[in-house]
Enzyme design. Sequence first.
Site, PDB file in Angstrom:
ATOM      1  N   ARG A  43       0.727  -1.134   0.014  1.00  0.00           N
ATOM      2  CA  ARG A  43       0.155  -0.081  -0.037  1.00  0.00           C
ATOM      3  C   ARG A  43       0.564   1.248   0.102  1.00  0.00           C
ATOM      4  O   ARG A  43       0.275   2.278  -0.373  1.00  0.00           O
ATOM      5  CB  ARG A  43      -0.939  -0.018   1.052  1.00  0.00           C
ATOM      6  CG  ARG A  43      -0.501  -0.527   2.397  1.00  0.00           C
ATOM      7  CD  ARG A  43      -1.520  -0.470   3.695  1.00  0.00           C
ATOM      8  NE  ARG A  43      -2.885  -0.364   3.081  1.00  0.00           N
ATOM      9  CZ  ARG A  43      -4.102   0.145   3.581  1.00  0.00           C
ATOM     10  NH1 ARG A  43      -3.750   0.756   4.758  1.00  0.00           N
ATOM     11  NH2 ARG A  43      -5.302   0.088   3.121  1.00  0.00           N
ATOM     12  N   ASP A  86      -4.269   0.121  -3.501  1.00  0.00           N
ATOM     13  CA  ASP A  86      -5.066   0.006  -2.461  1.00  0.00           C
ATOM     14  C   ASP A  86      -5.982  -1.042  -2.561  1.00  0.00           C
ATOM     15  O   ASP A  86      -6.866  -1.018  -3.668  1.00  0.00           O
ATOM     16  CB  ASP A  86      -5.802   1.529  -2.281  1.00  0.00           C
ATOM     17  CG  ASP A  86      -7.006   1.136  -1.193  1.00  0.00           C
ATOM     18  OD1 ASP A  86      -7.425   0.545  -0.904  1.00  0.00           O
ATOM     19  OD2 ASP A  86      -7.262   2.695  -0.872  1.00  0.00           O
ATOM     20  N   LYS A 142      -1.803 -20.189   3.970  1.00  0.00           N
ATOM     21  CA  LYS A 142      -2.648 -20.188   5.315  1.00  0.00           C
ATOM     22  C   LYS A 142      -2.374 -19.125   6.237  1.00  0.00           C
ATOM     23  O   LYS A 142      -1.253 -18.148   6.104  1.00  0.00           O
ATOM     24  CB  LYS A 142      -2.128 -21.659   5.843  1.00  0.00           C
ATOM     25  CG  LYS A 142      -0.973 -21.456   6.438  1.00  0.00           C
ATOM     26  CD  LYS A 142      -0.530 -22.830   7.155  1.00  0.00           C
ATOM     27  CE  LYS A 142      -0.863 -22.857   8.681  1.00  0.00           C
ATOM     28  NZ  LYS A 142       0.075 -22.327   9.484  1.00  0.00           N
ATOM     29  N   HIS A 172       2.933 -25.587   3.028  1.00  0.00           N
ATOM     30  CA  HIS A 172       4.190 -25.736   2.764  1.00  0.00           C
ATOM     31  C   HIS A 172       5.007 -26.958   3.251  1.00  0.00           C
ATOM     32  O   HIS A 172       6.003 -27.293   2.879  1.00  0.00           O
ATOM     33  CB  HIS A 172       5.217 -24.430   3.399  1.00  0.00           C
ATOM     34  CG  HIS A 172       5.663 -24.393   4.603  1.00  0.00           C
ATOM     35  ND1 HIS A 172       4.698 -24.201   5.638  1.00  0.00           N
ATOM     36  CD2 HIS A 172       6.650 -24.671   5.324  1.00  0.00           C
ATOM     37  CE1 HIS A 172       5.294 -24.177   6.955  1.00  0.00           C
ATOM     38  NE2 HIS A 172       6.651 -24.609   6.646  1.00  0.00           N
ATOM     39  N   LYS A 176       7.866 -29.940   1.104  1.00  0.00           N
ATOM     40  CA  LYS A 176       9.187 -30.553   1.856  1.00  0.00           C
ATOM     41  C   LYS A 176       9.758 -31.762   1.239  1.00  0.00           C
ATOM     42  O   LYS A 176       8.871 -32.465   0.888  1.00  0.00           O
ATOM     43  CB  LYS A 176       9.032 -30.724   3.229  1.00  0.00           C
ATOM     44  CG  LYS A 176       8.874 -29.209   4.233  1.00  0.00           C
ATOM     45  CD  LYS A 176       8.983 -29.458   5.692  1.00  0.00           C
ATOM     46  CE  LYS A 176       8.596 -28.391   6.389  1.00  0.00           C
ATOM     47  NZ  LYS A 176       9.484 -27.306   6.570  1.00  0.00           N
ATOM     48  N   GLU A 210       9.134 -27.942  17.470  1.00  0.00           N
ATOM     49  CA  GLU A 210       9.758 -26.590  17.136  1.00  0.00           C
ATOM     50  C   GLU A 210      10.384 -26.320  18.811  1.00  0.00           C
ATOM     51  O   GLU A 210       9.701 -26.359  19.593  1.00  0.00           O
ATOM     52  CB  GLU A 210       8.792 -25.474  16.852  1.00  0.00           C
ATOM     53  CG  GLU A 210       8.162 -25.773  15.453  1.00  0.00           C
ATOM     54  CD  GLU A 210       7.259 -24.478  14.887  1.00  0.00           C
ATOM     55  OE1 GLU A 210       7.899 -23.914  14.290  1.00  0.00           O
ATOM     56  OE2 GLU A 210       6.162 -24.286  15.467  1.00  0.00           O
ATOM     57  N   ASP A 229      -3.033 -23.749  13.812  1.00  0.00           N
ATOM     58  CA  ASP A 229      -1.646 -23.388  13.325  1.00  0.00           C
ATOM     59  C   ASP A 229      -1.035 -24.453  12.664  1.00  0.00           C
ATOM     60  O   ASP A 229      -0.157 -24.598  11.351  1.00  0.00           O
ATOM     61  CB  ASP A 229      -0.817 -22.754  14.458  1.00  0.00           C
ATOM     62  CG  ASP A 229       0.429 -22.146  13.510  1.00  0.00           C
ATOM     63  OD1 ASP A 229       0.366 -21.454  12.358  1.00  0.00           O
ATOM     64  OD2 ASP A 229       1.541 -22.177  14.100  1.00  0.00           O
ATOM     65  N   HIS A 234      -0.563 -28.808   8.526  1.00  0.00           N
ATOM     66  CA  HIS A 234       0.742 -29.711   8.234  1.00  0.00           C
ATOM     67  C   HIS A 234       0.403 -31.024   8.856  1.00  0.00           C
ATOM     68  O   HIS A 234       0.908 -31.847   8.033  1.00  0.00           O
ATOM     69  CB  HIS A 234       1.794 -28.883   9.335  1.00  0.00           C
ATOM     70  CG  HIS A 234       1.965 -27.411   8.503  1.00  0.00           C
ATOM     71  ND1 HIS A 234       1.666 -26.905   7.357  1.00  0.00           N
ATOM     72  CD2 HIS A 234       2.258 -26.465   9.349  1.00  0.00           C
ATOM     73  CE1 HIS A 234       1.946 -25.558   6.993  1.00  0.00           C
ATOM     74  NE2 HIS A 234       2.333 -25.369   8.519  1.00  0.00           N
ATOM     75  N   LYS A 334       5.348 -25.783  20.366  1.00  0.00           N
ATOM     76  CA  LYS A 334       6.388 -24.643  20.139  1.00  0.00           C
ATOM     77  C   LYS A 334       7.144 -24.776  21.452  1.00  0.00           C
ATOM     78  O   LYS A 334       6.725 -25.358  22.848  1.00  0.00           O
ATOM     79  CB  LYS A 334       5.882 -23.209  20.180  1.00  0.00           C
ATOM     80  CG  LYS A 334       5.049 -23.081  18.981  1.00  0.00           C
ATOM     81  CD  LYS A 334       5.540 -21.790  18.470  1.00  0.00           C
ATOM     82  CE  LYS A 334       4.536 -21.607  17.257  1.00  0.00           C
ATOM     83  NZ  LYS A 334       5.440 -21.832  15.815  1.00  0.00           N
TER      84      LYS A 334
HETATM   85  C1  BG6 Z   1       3.571 -22.302   9.940  1.00  0.00           C
HETATM   86  C2  BG6 Z   1       3.307 -21.752  11.215  1.00  0.00           C
HETATM   87  O1  BG6 Z   1       2.836 -22.747   8.970  1.00  0.00           O
HETATM   88  O2  BG6 Z   1       4.791 -23.365  10.049  1.00  0.00           O
HETATM   89  C3  BG6 Z   1       4.383 -21.248  12.220  1.00  0.00           C
HETATM   90  O3  BG6 Z   1       2.358 -20.772  11.166  1.00  0.00           O
HETATM   91  C4  BG6 Z   1       5.415 -22.504  12.159  1.00  0.00           C
HETATM   92  O4  BG6 Z   1       3.892 -21.187  13.670  1.00  0.00           O
HETATM   93  C5  BG6 Z   1       5.952 -22.751  10.956  1.00  0.00           C
HETATM   94  O5  BG6 Z   1       6.654 -22.340  13.037  1.00  0.00           O
HETATM   95  C6  BG6 Z   1       6.773 -24.119  10.711  1.00  0.00           C
HETATM   96  O6  BG6 Z   1       7.210 -24.226   9.581  1.00  0.00           O
HETATM   97  P1  BG6 Z   1       8.780 -25.226   9.413  1.00  0.00           P
HETATM   98  O7  BG6 Z   1       8.824 -25.127   8.015  1.00  0.00           O
HETATM   99  O8  BG6 Z   1       9.808 -24.214   9.776  1.00  0.00           O
HETATM  100  O9  BG6 Z   1       8.544 -26.315  10.183  1.00  0.00           O
END
Ligand code: BG6
Length: 485
Positions: A43, A86, A142, A172, A176, A210, A229, A234, A334
């Site tokens: 923007r 915008d 997402k 994503h 991988k 993580e 999340d 995932h 986490k």
């Molecule tokens: C994302 C989450 O989709 O994936 C994050 O929103 C998370 O919270 C991340 O940390 C983890 O991805 P990766 O590829 O680092 O395992």
Amino acid sequence: MAFDLVLFGGTGDLAWRKLMPALFQAFRHGKLPPDGRILAVARDERSDEAYRAFIRERFAEVEPAKQPSDEEFARFAGLLHYRRMDLSRPDDYAGLKAWVDGRGADTVVLFLATSPHLFPVVCAQLGAAGLNGPQVRVVLEKPLGHDLASARQINRAVAASFTESQALRIDHYLGKPAVQNLAALRFGNALFEPLWRRESIANIQITIAESLGVGSRGDFYDTTGALRDMVQNHALQLLTMIAMEPPPTADADAIRDEKLKVLKSLKPFSAESVARDVVRGQYRAGTVDGRAVPGYLDEAKVPAGSRTETFVALRTEVQNWRWAGVPFHLRTGKRLAARDAHIVVNFREVPHPIFPGATRANKLVIKLQPEDGLELHLLAAKGGGPTGAGLETLSPVSLDLDFDKAFPSERVGAYERLLLDAIAGRLNLFVRSDEQEQAWRWVEPILDAWAADPNGPRPYAAGSWGPPAASALVARDGCAWSEES
Ligand code: BG6
């Protein structure tokens, strides 16, 4: 093939942290089709030059191996353009259309790296401006909704302007390399498929751990939590890749049909089964990698007394002939002891043990990160014992395959792969709307049960493997998480 890639949210975190480094890697590897333009849209007013300088600076925060030299960046920067928009103004979309039409590229990829609440308005405007022709694909990042109703609302808005095959939903994890190898392992080799069933497999564990906390994303995370999340997307996508039937072809829809069947076969949750089979946790202060770290409630932008979960462990089953009765244990969190994502396929014990003490069963470990590989755990006789028998000394050994070593120059990161697929129109690694909605349908009873539960998440120390209840959950099935077994 000429392409235009338009990044909405071009100055946002996702754009500079993940997408630009991935595009640069693709460029560096010579994989980006020549004759491409990358247009960042945001923007504020800035020139192409100012945007290039902004991205150049941000590259300093990317891991060193992925940083460009000045000369490389100068060449890459030739692809980068910037446009102020915008997102609520039809005129701005008309301007974008003129920019795109000015060249008439073979492929136009519109990547929505904005806040998802903008998806409906952006899709409607793109449709109204005629930026939805057959050469156009829209990529959605997402979180795609907060629950089933909001996911459907987004999908309806997308469907009003784009066909299903034009809409690419990113998870994503599907990009991988280890996840693609899972399909290769199962459907490119005859070895495992006969064993890939309840008769041979005792249970399956999926861990996405993580070591990082929520960092600066406390506000986003607090309204999201680990279930939305990580599990809804995932972890469930990994589960579908493990549990799906062999698809008739490698076509995107053939694969996605099979994944959808798995999601539909997951044992539905009730309030009682949530209480029994799902553990939620929240990290307290602790030590990670030798460093003292604060608890979740002391993280920036996390409201006092938050009940948001930063850890989930659950038990489910895939209710079909192949998997009936086999426990699937999933966990993610986490601030756990390590960054470690892997899947463990635990095979059944031998039906009639003849070696004393040798009760350990075989397992296959599919490693997603930090390494990307496969380990097959077996028992072998060390041999040469003093009695000459040797057989009493059966020991665990493993066959290890490290894909980074096996294919050193071939490995591409998840976003690099997904961006290249989006440009090429390969849909296999994108999530179809019905898969995504089914995943929401399955997690919703958990959200409902938690909302009605006066007990909040269980505390766990940062740097641990989560609340002890997660171990008790799998112990009920006679199992232990991989680091405990
Ligand atoms: C994302 C989450 O989709 O994936 C994050 O929103 C998370 O919270 C991340 O940390 C983890 O991805 P990766 O590829 O680092 O395992």
